[in-house]
Design a protein around this motif. Structure first.
Motif, PDB file in Angstrom:
ATOM      1  N   ARG A   1      14.662   5.506   3.379  1.00 39.41           N
ATOM      2  CA  ARG A   1      13.705   6.149   2.477  1.00 39.41           C
ATOM      3  C   ARG A   1      13.051   5.138   1.536  1.00 39.41           C
ATOM      4  O   ARG A   1      13.728   4.287   0.950  1.00 39.41           O
ATOM      5  CB  ARG A   1      14.444   7.206   1.653  1.00 39.41           C
ATOM      6  N   THR A   2      11.742   5.245   1.438  1.00 41.23           N
ATOM      7  CA  THR A   2      11.011   4.348   0.538  1.00 41.23           C
ATOM      8  C   THR A   2       9.955   5.150  -0.217  1.00 41.23           C
ATOM      9  O   THR A   2       9.679   6.294   0.123  1.00 41.23           O
ATOM     10  CB  THR A   2      10.259   3.242   1.312  1.00 41.23           C
ATOM     11  N   VAL A   3       9.369   4.514  -1.214  1.00 41.50           N
ATOM     12  CA  VAL A   3       8.196   5.090  -1.870  1.00 41.50           C
ATOM     13  C   VAL A   3       7.007   4.239  -1.463  1.00 41.50           C
ATOM     14  O   VAL A   3       7.048   3.011  -1.579  1.00 41.50           O
ATOM     15  CB  VAL A   3       8.344   5.084  -3.406  1.00 41.50           C
ATOM     16  N   GLU A   4       5.976   4.912  -0.953  1.00 39.63           N
ATOM     17  CA  GLU A   4       4.826   4.169  -0.430  1.00 39.63           C
ATOM     18  C   GLU A   4       3.538   4.950  -0.632  1.00 39.63           C
ATOM     19  O   GLU A   4       3.578   6.176  -0.732  1.00 39.63           O
ATOM     20  CB  GLU A   4       4.974   3.970   1.095  1.00 39.63           C
ATOM     21  N   PRO A   5       2.421   4.260  -0.568  1.00 38.60           N
ATOM     22  CA  PRO A   5       1.147   4.972  -0.455  1.00 38.60           C
ATOM     23  C   PRO A   5       1.028   5.530   0.972  1.00 38.60           C
ATOM     24  O   PRO A   5       1.748   5.065   1.874  1.00 38.60           O
ATOM     25  CB  PRO A   5       0.095   3.884  -0.671  1.00 38.60           C
ATOM     26  N   PRO A   6       0.160   6.484   1.231  1.00 38.44           N
ATOM     27  CA  PRO A   6      -0.014   7.009   2.583  1.00 38.44           C
ATOM     28  C   PRO A   6      -0.315   5.890   3.591  1.00 38.44           C
ATOM     29  O   PRO A   6      -1.150   5.022   3.305  1.00 38.44           O
ATOM     30  CB  PRO A   6      -1.215   7.956   2.452  1.00 38.44           C
ATOM     31  N   PHE A   7       0.396   5.913   4.702  1.00 40.19           N
ATOM     32  CA  PHE A   7       0.254   4.922   5.788  1.00 40.19           C
ATOM     33  C   PHE A   7       0.504   3.491   5.310  1.00 40.19           C
ATOM     34  O   PHE A   7       0.081   2.532   5.948  1.00 40.19           O
ATOM     35  CB  PHE A   7      -1.141   5.016   6.444  1.00 40.19           C
TER      36      PHE A   7
END
Ligand code: FES
Length: 238
Positions: free
Chosen positions: A151-157
């Motif tokens: 699991r990570t936090v990311e912007p879309p794509f």
């Protein structure tokens, strides 16, 4: 108002308020990392565990998601609570071993060594940045991706998020300081999201002071009075 009992003492609280907030309002310290008073509760870090009293078997619950009701009784510092928090911290510490706040909190909880291999990207998946971006800023530029340990936090794509306005709320709210921002010439960069934004310059001194995307949002959202000069001048020249 309802009466709740924390560590054997009675307190008055607004019904439905989260127990963690009631405790903090009354000067009772409960460690927490993913809770913020102005955001929805997530219950992700599990550091704020407390013990529900009056059960045959004691049960541990996250106090940041526990709404208070009449007669609710909890204990915040039993041996079981302390042991559970230590176990939780043993898993959090390897994720952000360089964070001063995490190291201090770990020491307070009696965890001094990283017992799991360090994953080392500094993010503890508390989701504060995600909720702040969505609920406070209204941009929704980042979100959780994947599951479990991936699991990570990311912007879309995982691409530069067009909806990020460069306000820096995620930078300020991150408890581990793993979201960095830098300003160079007339550009602001939110490094973790690979977001680069042009800055507006002060009409008086010429210093870049606010991302243009932020100026645009403030202008659109402002009701009366219009922002006018406030967005033309930097804080020093106002
Ligand atoms: Fe309650 Fe994180 S503060 S789970």
């Amino acid at each position: 108002m309802v009466t709740v009992i924390i560590n054997g003492k009675k307190y008055q609280a607004e019904e439905g308020r989260k127990l963690l907030q009631v405790a903090l309002d009354n000067g009772i310290e409960i460690p927490h990392l993913c809770y913020h008073e102005n955001l929805s509760s997530y219950g992700g870090c599990r550091l704020c565990l407390v013990e529900l009293a009056g059960r045959k078997k004691s049960s541990l619950v996250t106090s940041c998601t526990l709404p208070v009701s009449e007669g609710l009784e909890v204990k915040t510092d039993t041996p079981q609570v302390k042991k559970a928090r230590r176990l939780v911290m043993e898993m959090i510490l390897p994720q952000a071993p360089d964070s001063l706040r995490i190291r201090v909190l770990a020491r307070e909880l009696g965890v001094s060594a990283v017992s799991f291999p360090s994953e080392g990207d500094g993010c503890i998946r508390c989701g504060l940045c995600v909720r702040a971006c969505e609920e406070l800023v209204g941009a929704g530029a980042i979100s959780f991706a994947s599951r479990g340990s991936a699991r990570t936090v990311e912007p879309p794509f995982a691409e530069e998020p067009e909806s990020c306005i460069g306000c820096g709320t995620c930078v300020v709210i991150c408890p581990t300081d793993c979201i960095k921002m830098e300003e160079r010439d007339d550009e602001r960069k939110i490094i973790r999201w690979k977001r680069t934004l042009k800055m507006k310059s002060c009409v008086r001194c010429g210093r870049p002071f606010l991302p243009l995307a932020m100026v645009d949002v403030i202008t659109r959202r402002s009701t009366s009075p219009p922002p006018g000069e406030r967005l033309e001048l930097c804080p020093d020249c106002r």
